[in-house]
Write a protein that holds these residues in place. Structure first.
Motif, mmCIF file in Angstrom:
data_model
loop_
_atom_site.group_PDB
_atom_site.id
_atom_site.type_symbol
_atom_site.label_atom_id
_atom_site.label_comp_id
_atom_site.label_asym_id
_atom_site.label_seq_id
_atom_site.Cartn_x
_atom_site.Cartn_y
_atom_site.Cartn_z
ATOM 1 N N LYS A 23 0.967 -1.451 0.024
ATOM 2 C CA LYS A 23 0.713 -0.725 -0.585
ATOM 3 C C LYS A 23 0.742 1.307 -0.240
ATOM 4 N N GLY A 24 1.311 0.917 0.940
ATOM 5 C CA GLY A 24 2.556 2.323 1.115
ATOM 6 C C GLY A 24 3.236 3.141 -0.576
ATOM 7 N N PRO A 25 4.491 1.354 -0.380
ATOM 8 C CA PRO A 25 5.021 2.090 -2.217
ATOM 9 C C PRO A 25 3.549 2.519 -3.422
ATOM 10 N N LEU A 266 7.162 -0.812 6.091
ATOM 11 C CA LEU A 266 6.295 -1.524 6.108
ATOM 12 C C LEU A 266 6.362 -2.315 7.032
ATOM 13 N N LEU A 267 6.930 -2.376 8.124
ATOM 14 C CA LEU A 267 7.452 -3.112 9.606
ATOM 15 C C LEU A 267 5.752 -2.218 10.242
ATOM 16 N N GLU A 270 2.445 -1.887 7.910
ATOM 17 C CA GLU A 270 1.587 -2.811 6.837
ATOM 18 C C GLU A 270 2.719 -4.802 7.684
ATOM 19 N N GLY A 271 3.322 -4.782 8.712
ATOM 20 C CA GLY A 271 3.244 -5.217 9.118
ATOM 21 C C GLY A 271 4.300 -6.838 8.810
ATOM 22 N N LEU A 272 4.812 -6.661 7.910
ATOM 23 C CA LEU A 272 5.881 -7.240 7.219
ATOM 24 C C LEU A 272 7.398 -6.630 7.918
ATOM 25 N N ILE A 305 10.633 -8.051 -5.287
ATOM 26 C CA ILE A 305 11.279 -9.569 -4.555
ATOM 27 C C ILE A 305 11.220 -8.691 -3.378
ATOM 28 N N LEU A 306 10.318 -9.552 -2.644
ATOM 29 C CA LEU A 306 10.983 -9.497 -0.731
ATOM 30 C C LEU A 306 11.855 -10.777 -0.716
ATOM 31 N N ALA A 307 12.780 -10.254 -1.022
ATOM 32 C CA ALA A 307 14.032 -11.895 -0.621
ATOM 33 C C ALA A 307 14.081 -12.569 0.833
ATOM 34 N N ASP A 308 13.659 -11.809 2.116
ATOM 35 C CA ASP A 308 13.862 -12.525 2.203
ATOM 36 C C ASP A 308 13.597 -12.116 4.335
ATOM 37 N N THR A 309 13.412 -12.760 5.397
ATOM 38 C CA THR A 309 13.104 -12.193 6.652
ATOM 39 C C THR A 309 13.384 -11.099 7.415
ATOM 40 N N GLY A 310 13.019 -10.517 7.783
ATOM 41 C CA GLY A 310 14.241 -9.135 8.703
ATOM 42 C C GLY A 310 14.143 -10.042 10.319
#
Length: 336
Positions: A23-25, A266-267, A270-272, A305-310
Protein backbone atom coordinates in the motif's frame (compact mmCIF):
# COMPACT_ATOMS: atom_id res chain seq x y z
CA UNK A 1 -12.77 -40.39 -0.34
CA UNK A 2 -10.69 -37.59 -1.86
CA UNK A 3 -6.90 -37.53 -1.99
CA UNK A 4 -5.00 -35.29 0.44
CA UNK A 5 -4.40 -31.78 -0.90
CA UNK A 6 -0.92 -31.34 0.58
CA UNK A 7 2.49 -31.41 -1.12
CA UNK A 8 4.05 -34.80 -1.86
CA UNK A 9 7.57 -33.62 -1.00
CA UNK A 10 9.00 -30.95 1.26
CA UNK A 11 10.93 -29.71 -1.78
CA UNK A 12 7.58 -28.89 -3.40
CA UNK A 13 7.23 -26.18 -0.76
CA UNK A 14 9.87 -24.15 -2.61
CA UNK A 15 8.32 -21.56 -4.92
CA UNK A 16 4.69 -20.64 -5.58
CA UNK A 17 5.12 -17.88 -3.02
CA UNK A 18 2.34 -15.32 -2.42
CA UNK A 19 2.16 -11.92 -4.07
CA UNK A 20 1.03 -8.90 -2.06
CA UNK A 21 0.05 -5.35 -2.99
CA UNK A 22 2.21 -2.92 -1.01
CA UNK A 23 0.00 0.00 0.00
CA UNK A 24 2.59 2.59 1.05
CA UNK A 25 4.91 2.04 -1.91
CA UNK A 26 1.93 2.07 -4.31
CA UNK A 27 0.81 5.44 -2.95
CA UNK A 28 4.35 6.80 -3.19
CA UNK A 29 4.75 5.63 -6.79
CA UNK A 30 1.28 6.56 -8.00
CA UNK A 31 0.73 3.04 -9.35
CA UNK A 32 0.55 -0.56 -8.14
CA UNK A 33 3.67 -1.96 -6.45
CA UNK A 34 3.52 -5.71 -5.79
CA UNK A 35 5.91 -7.74 -3.65
CA UNK A 36 6.72 -11.42 -4.26
CA UNK A 37 6.93 -12.92 -0.77
CA UNK A 38 10.07 -15.02 -1.11
CA UNK A 39 10.44 -15.10 2.67
CA UNK A 40 7.62 -17.67 2.53
CA UNK A 41 10.01 -20.31 1.13
CA UNK A 42 11.09 -23.05 3.61
CA UNK A 43 14.49 -21.43 4.06
CA UNK A 44 12.85 -17.99 4.36
CA UNK A 45 14.51 -16.48 1.28
CA UNK A 46 14.48 -16.29 -2.51
CA UNK A 47 17.70 -18.34 -2.57
CA UNK A 48 15.79 -21.59 -1.96
CA UNK A 49 14.88 -21.57 -5.65
CA UNK A 50 18.48 -21.37 -6.85
CA UNK A 51 19.53 -24.00 -4.31
CA UNK A 52 16.97 -26.53 -5.57
CA UNK A 53 17.73 -25.95 -9.26
CA UNK A 54 21.50 -26.13 -8.70
CA UNK A 55 21.23 -29.44 -6.82
CA UNK A 56 18.83 -30.97 -9.34
CA UNK A 57 21.10 -29.84 -12.20
CA UNK A 58 24.12 -31.45 -10.51
CA UNK A 59 22.17 -34.68 -10.09
CA UNK A 60 21.04 -34.64 -13.72
CA UNK A 61 24.61 -34.14 -14.94
CA UNK A 62 25.83 -36.94 -12.70
CA UNK A 63 28.33 -34.83 -10.78
CA UNK A 64 26.48 -35.15 -7.46
CA UNK A 65 26.37 -38.77 -6.30
CA UNK A 66 24.26 -40.30 -3.48
CA UNK A 67 25.69 -39.33 -0.12
CA UNK A 68 27.84 -36.61 -1.69
CA UNK A 69 28.71 -33.17 -0.38
CA UNK A 70 27.66 -29.75 -1.65
CA UNK A 71 30.17 -26.95 -1.06
CA UNK A 72 29.30 -23.30 -1.56
CA UNK A 73 30.48 -19.79 -0.79
CA UNK A 74 27.58 -17.58 0.21
CA UNK A 75 26.47 -14.55 2.21
CA UNK A 76 24.20 -16.99 4.01
CA UNK A 77 20.80 -17.42 2.38
CA UNK A 78 21.93 -19.69 -0.46
CA UNK A 79 23.75 -21.80 2.09
CA UNK A 80 20.59 -22.13 4.15
CA UNK A 81 18.63 -23.17 1.07
CA UNK A 82 21.30 -25.67 0.06
CA UNK A 83 21.42 -27.14 3.56
CA UNK A 84 17.66 -27.74 3.58
CA UNK A 85 17.61 -29.22 0.08
CA UNK A 86 20.64 -31.38 0.91
CA UNK A 87 19.00 -32.67 4.09
CA UNK A 88 15.89 -33.62 2.14
CA UNK A 89 17.94 -35.52 -0.46
CA UNK A 90 20.59 -37.13 1.75
CA UNK A 91 23.59 -34.92 1.00
CA UNK A 92 26.05 -33.09 3.26
CA UNK A 93 26.84 -29.38 3.03
CA UNK A 94 29.95 -27.29 3.63
CA UNK A 95 29.24 -23.56 3.61
CA UNK A 96 31.90 -20.84 3.40
CA UNK A 97 30.72 -17.43 4.53
CA UNK A 98 32.31 -14.03 5.26
CA UNK A 99 32.59 -13.48 8.99
CA UNK A 100 30.86 -10.10 8.58
CA UNK A 101 27.44 -11.64 7.96
CA UNK A 102 24.71 -11.70 10.59
CA UNK A 103 24.99 -14.02 13.58
CA UNK A 104 21.50 -15.33 12.81
CA UNK A 105 22.65 -16.73 9.48
CA UNK A 106 25.63 -18.44 11.09
CA UNK A 107 23.51 -19.93 13.87
CA UNK A 108 20.90 -21.08 11.36
CA UNK A 109 23.45 -22.88 9.19
CA UNK A 110 24.93 -24.67 12.20
CA UNK A 111 21.45 -25.60 13.41
CA UNK A 112 20.65 -27.11 9.99
CA UNK A 113 23.67 -29.38 10.23
CA UNK A 114 25.91 -27.63 7.71
CA UNK A 115 29.64 -27.43 8.28
CA UNK A 116 30.29 -23.69 8.49
CA UNK A 117 33.63 -22.19 7.46
CA UNK A 118 34.06 -18.47 8.22
CA UNK A 119 36.62 -16.37 6.36
CA UNK A 120 37.58 -12.68 6.56
CA UNK A 121 35.71 -10.38 4.19
CA UNK A 122 37.89 -9.75 1.13
CA UNK A 123 37.56 -8.39 -2.42
CA UNK A 124 36.92 -10.91 -5.19
CA UNK A 125 40.49 -10.42 -6.43
CA UNK A 126 41.81 -11.84 -3.15
CA UNK A 127 42.43 -15.64 -3.17
CA UNK A 128 40.92 -15.73 0.32
CA UNK A 129 37.53 -14.47 -0.91
CA UNK A 130 34.74 -16.76 0.22
CA UNK A 131 33.93 -17.87 -3.34
CA UNK A 132 37.52 -18.91 -4.10
CA UNK A 133 37.83 -20.62 -0.71
CA UNK A 134 34.69 -22.66 -1.35
CA UNK A 135 35.95 -23.73 -4.77
CA UNK A 136 39.22 -24.98 -3.29
CA UNK A 137 37.39 -26.86 -0.53
CA UNK A 138 35.18 -28.55 -3.10
CA UNK A 139 38.25 -29.62 -5.08
CA UNK A 140 39.87 -31.03 -1.93
CA UNK A 141 36.78 -32.88 -0.63
CA UNK A 142 36.08 -36.37 -1.93
CA UNK A 143 32.61 -36.75 -3.45
CA UNK A 144 31.97 -33.01 -3.37
CA UNK A 145 30.50 -30.63 -5.94
CA UNK A 146 30.90 -26.86 -5.96
CA UNK A 147 27.51 -25.14 -6.25
CA UNK A 148 29.13 -22.05 -7.81
CA UNK A 149 25.94 -19.98 -7.54
CA UNK A 150 27.50 -16.87 -9.15
CA UNK A 151 28.45 -18.54 -12.44
CA UNK A 152 26.21 -21.62 -12.48
CA UNK A 153 23.32 -20.66 -14.76
CA UNK A 154 21.07 -23.27 -13.14
CA UNK A 155 20.62 -20.36 -10.72
CA UNK A 156 18.94 -18.06 -13.24
CA UNK A 157 17.14 -21.01 -14.80
CA UNK A 158 15.25 -21.35 -11.51
CA UNK A 159 13.78 -17.90 -12.06
CA UNK A 160 13.14 -18.36 -15.77
CA UNK A 161 11.19 -21.53 -15.02
CA UNK A 162 9.49 -20.63 -11.73
CA UNK A 163 9.60 -17.00 -10.57
CA UNK A 164 8.71 -15.39 -13.91
CA UNK A 165 5.73 -17.63 -14.81
CA UNK A 166 4.43 -17.42 -11.24
CA UNK A 167 4.51 -13.61 -11.37
CA UNK A 168 2.87 -13.58 -14.79
CA UNK A 169 0.00 -15.77 -13.62
CA UNK A 170 -0.43 -14.00 -10.29
CA UNK A 171 -0.59 -10.60 -11.99
CA UNK A 172 -3.19 -11.70 -14.51
CA UNK A 173 -0.87 -11.64 -17.51
CA UNK A 174 0.07 -7.96 -17.26
CA UNK A 175 3.29 -6.66 -15.73
CA UNK A 176 4.64 -3.29 -16.79
CA UNK A 177 7.85 -3.40 -14.78
CA UNK A 178 10.01 -5.67 -12.67
CA UNK A 179 13.01 -4.74 -10.57
CA UNK A 180 15.33 -6.13 -7.93
CA UNK A 181 18.95 -5.95 -6.84
CA UNK A 182 21.68 -8.30 -8.02
CA UNK A 183 23.96 -10.47 -5.92
CA UNK A 184 24.71 -13.46 -8.13
CA UNK A 185 22.47 -11.90 -10.77
CA UNK A 186 20.32 -15.00 -11.02
CA UNK A 187 17.06 -13.41 -9.84
CA UNK A 188 17.15 -10.24 -11.94
CA UNK A 189 18.47 -11.99 -15.06
CA UNK A 190 16.30 -15.10 -14.85
CA UNK A 191 13.08 -13.32 -13.94
CA UNK A 192 13.80 -10.69 -16.57
CA UNK A 193 14.43 -13.30 -19.25
CA UNK A 194 11.31 -15.22 -18.30
CA UNK A 195 9.09 -12.14 -18.31
CA UNK A 196 10.53 -10.83 -21.59
CA UNK A 197 9.68 -14.18 -23.20
CA UNK A 198 6.06 -13.61 -22.15
CA UNK A 199 5.93 -9.91 -23.03
CA UNK A 200 8.94 -8.13 -24.50
CA UNK A 201 7.47 -4.76 -23.45
CA UNK A 202 7.99 -5.44 -19.71
CA UNK A 203 10.56 -2.97 -18.37
CA UNK A 204 13.31 -4.75 -16.43
CA UNK A 205 15.22 -2.48 -14.06
CA UNK A 206 18.27 -3.14 -11.95
CA UNK A 207 18.11 -1.74 -8.43
CA UNK A 208 21.71 -1.44 -7.26
CA UNK A 209 22.97 -0.58 -3.77
CA UNK A 210 25.84 1.81 -3.22
CA UNK A 211 29.20 0.03 -3.24
CA UNK A 212 28.23 -2.11 -6.23
CA UNK A 213 29.49 -1.59 -9.77
CA UNK A 214 26.51 -2.62 -11.88
CA UNK A 215 24.63 0.69 -11.88
CA UNK A 216 27.54 2.35 -13.68
CA UNK A 217 27.96 -0.65 -15.95
CA UNK A 218 24.39 -0.55 -17.26
CA UNK A 219 24.22 3.26 -17.27
CA UNK A 220 27.67 4.03 -18.72
CA UNK A 221 29.29 0.75 -19.79
CA UNK A 222 31.92 0.80 -17.02
CA UNK A 223 32.17 -1.41 -13.94
CA UNK A 224 32.69 1.25 -11.30
CA UNK A 225 31.68 1.15 -7.64
CA UNK A 226 30.83 4.23 -5.59
CA UNK A 227 30.02 4.44 -1.89
CA UNK A 228 29.19 1.50 0.34
CA UNK A 229 26.27 -0.50 1.72
CA UNK A 230 25.63 -2.73 4.72
CA UNK A 231 23.03 -4.79 2.85
CA UNK A 232 23.87 -8.49 2.84
CA UNK A 233 23.68 -10.72 -0.23
CA UNK A 234 23.40 -7.99 -2.88
CA UNK A 235 25.89 -5.83 -4.74
CA UNK A 236 28.21 -7.10 -7.46
CA UNK A 237 31.46 -5.89 -8.98
CA UNK A 238 31.64 -8.12 -12.05
CA UNK A 239 29.44 -9.59 -14.76
CA UNK A 240 28.76 -13.11 -13.56
CA UNK A 241 27.66 -15.88 -15.92
CA UNK A 242 24.15 -15.42 -14.54
CA UNK A 243 24.20 -11.71 -15.42
CA UNK A 244 25.54 -12.27 -18.93
CA UNK A 245 22.87 -11.15 -21.44
CA UNK A 246 20.51 -10.02 -18.67
CA UNK A 247 17.77 -7.90 -20.29
CA UNK A 248 18.29 -4.73 -18.23
CA UNK A 249 16.34 -1.78 -19.65
CA UNK A 250 17.07 0.80 -16.97
CA UNK A 251 18.77 1.09 -13.59
CA UNK A 252 18.49 2.83 -10.23
CA UNK A 253 20.97 3.33 -7.41
CA UNK A 254 19.45 3.14 -3.95
CA UNK A 255 21.08 4.15 -0.67
CA UNK A 256 20.85 2.18 2.56
CA UNK A 257 18.90 5.08 4.07
CA UNK A 258 16.25 4.89 1.33
CA UNK A 259 16.00 1.12 1.70
CA UNK A 260 15.83 1.38 5.48
CA UNK A 261 13.00 3.91 5.22
CA UNK A 262 10.90 1.30 3.42
CA UNK A 263 11.94 -1.46 5.83
CA UNK A 264 10.71 0.82 8.64
CA UNK A 265 7.46 1.77 6.95
CA UNK A 266 6.55 -1.72 5.75
CA UNK A 267 6.96 -3.06 9.28
CA UNK A 268 5.22 -0.17 11.06
CA UNK A 269 2.40 0.31 8.54
CA UNK A 270 1.88 -3.06 6.84
CA UNK A 271 3.22 -5.66 9.26
CA UNK A 272 6.02 -6.98 7.03
CA UNK A 273 9.37 -7.68 8.72
CA UNK A 274 12.00 -7.68 5.97
CA UNK A 275 15.75 -7.46 5.40
CA UNK A 276 17.50 -4.43 3.93
CA UNK A 277 17.80 -5.95 0.45
CA UNK A 278 14.00 -6.07 0.33
CA UNK A 279 13.80 -2.42 1.38
CA UNK A 280 16.24 -1.50 -1.39
CA UNK A 281 14.18 -3.54 -3.87
CA UNK A 282 10.99 -1.74 -2.82
CA UNK A 283 12.67 1.67 -3.13
CA UNK A 284 13.72 0.68 -6.65
CA UNK A 285 10.18 -0.44 -7.45
CA UNK A 286 8.85 2.94 -6.35
CA UNK A 287 11.42 4.66 -8.59
CA UNK A 288 10.47 2.45 -11.52
CA UNK A 289 6.77 3.01 -10.91
CA UNK A 290 7.24 6.77 -10.90
CA UNK A 291 9.23 6.55 -14.14
CA UNK A 292 6.52 4.50 -15.87
CA UNK A 293 3.79 6.88 -14.66
CA UNK A 294 5.81 9.84 -15.97
CA UNK A 295 5.95 8.04 -19.33
CA UNK A 296 2.16 7.94 -19.39
CA UNK A 297 1.43 4.52 -17.86
CA UNK A 298 -0.91 5.82 -15.17
CA UNK A 299 -2.15 2.33 -14.27
CA UNK A 300 1.30 0.70 -14.26
CA UNK A 301 1.91 -2.54 -12.38
CA UNK A 302 5.40 -3.07 -10.96
CA UNK A 303 6.64 -6.19 -9.17
CA UNK A 304 9.68 -6.72 -6.99
CA UNK A 305 11.21 -9.36 -4.72
CA UNK A 306 10.76 -9.40 -0.94
CA UNK A 307 13.92 -11.41 -0.64
CA UNK A 308 14.07 -12.59 2.96
CA UNK A 309 12.77 -12.14 6.49
CA UNK A 310 13.94 -9.45 8.86
CA UNK A 311 14.13 -12.07 11.61
CA UNK A 312 17.45 -13.03 10.04
CA UNK A 313 18.93 -9.65 11.05
CA UNK A 314 17.90 -9.16 14.66
CA UNK A 315 21.51 -8.64 15.75
CA UNK A 316 22.21 -6.13 12.98
CA UNK A 317 19.46 -4.25 11.15
CA UNK A 318 17.04 -4.49 14.09
CA UNK A 319 19.63 -3.65 16.75
CA UNK A 320 19.91 -0.06 17.98
CA UNK A 321 23.62 -0.20 18.82
CA UNK A 322 24.49 -1.72 15.43
CA UNK A 323 22.49 0.89 13.51
CA UNK A 324 24.07 3.72 15.47
CA UNK A 325 27.56 2.30 14.88
CA UNK A 326 26.85 2.28 11.12
CA UNK A 327 25.49 5.84 11.19
CA UNK A 328 22.04 4.68 10.13
CA UNK A 329 18.69 5.88 11.50
CA UNK A 330 17.26 3.79 14.33
CA UNK A 331 13.71 2.44 14.18
CA UNK A 332 11.67 4.78 16.41
CA UNK A 333 10.41 1.92 18.59
CA UNK A 334 13.96 0.67 19.25
CA UNK A 335 14.97 4.08 20.60
CA UNK A 336 12.19 4.26 23.19
Amino acid sequence: MTAPQGKRSTLDLIGNTPLVLLKGPSEAAGCEIWGKCEFANPGASVKDRAALWIVRDSEARGTLKPGGTIVEGTAGNTGIGLALVANALGYKTVIVMPETQSREKMDTLRALGAELVLVPAAPFSNPGHFVHTSRRLAEETEGAVWANQFDNIANRKAHIESTAPELWEQMGGRIDGFTCAAGTGGTIAGTGMGLKALDEKVTIALTDPHGAALYNYYAHGELKAEGSSVAEGIGQGRITANLDSAPIDTQFRISDEEGLEWVTRLLAEEGLCLGLSSGINVAGAVALGRKLVAQGKKDARVATILADTGFRYLSTLYNQAWLEAKGLPVFPWLAR
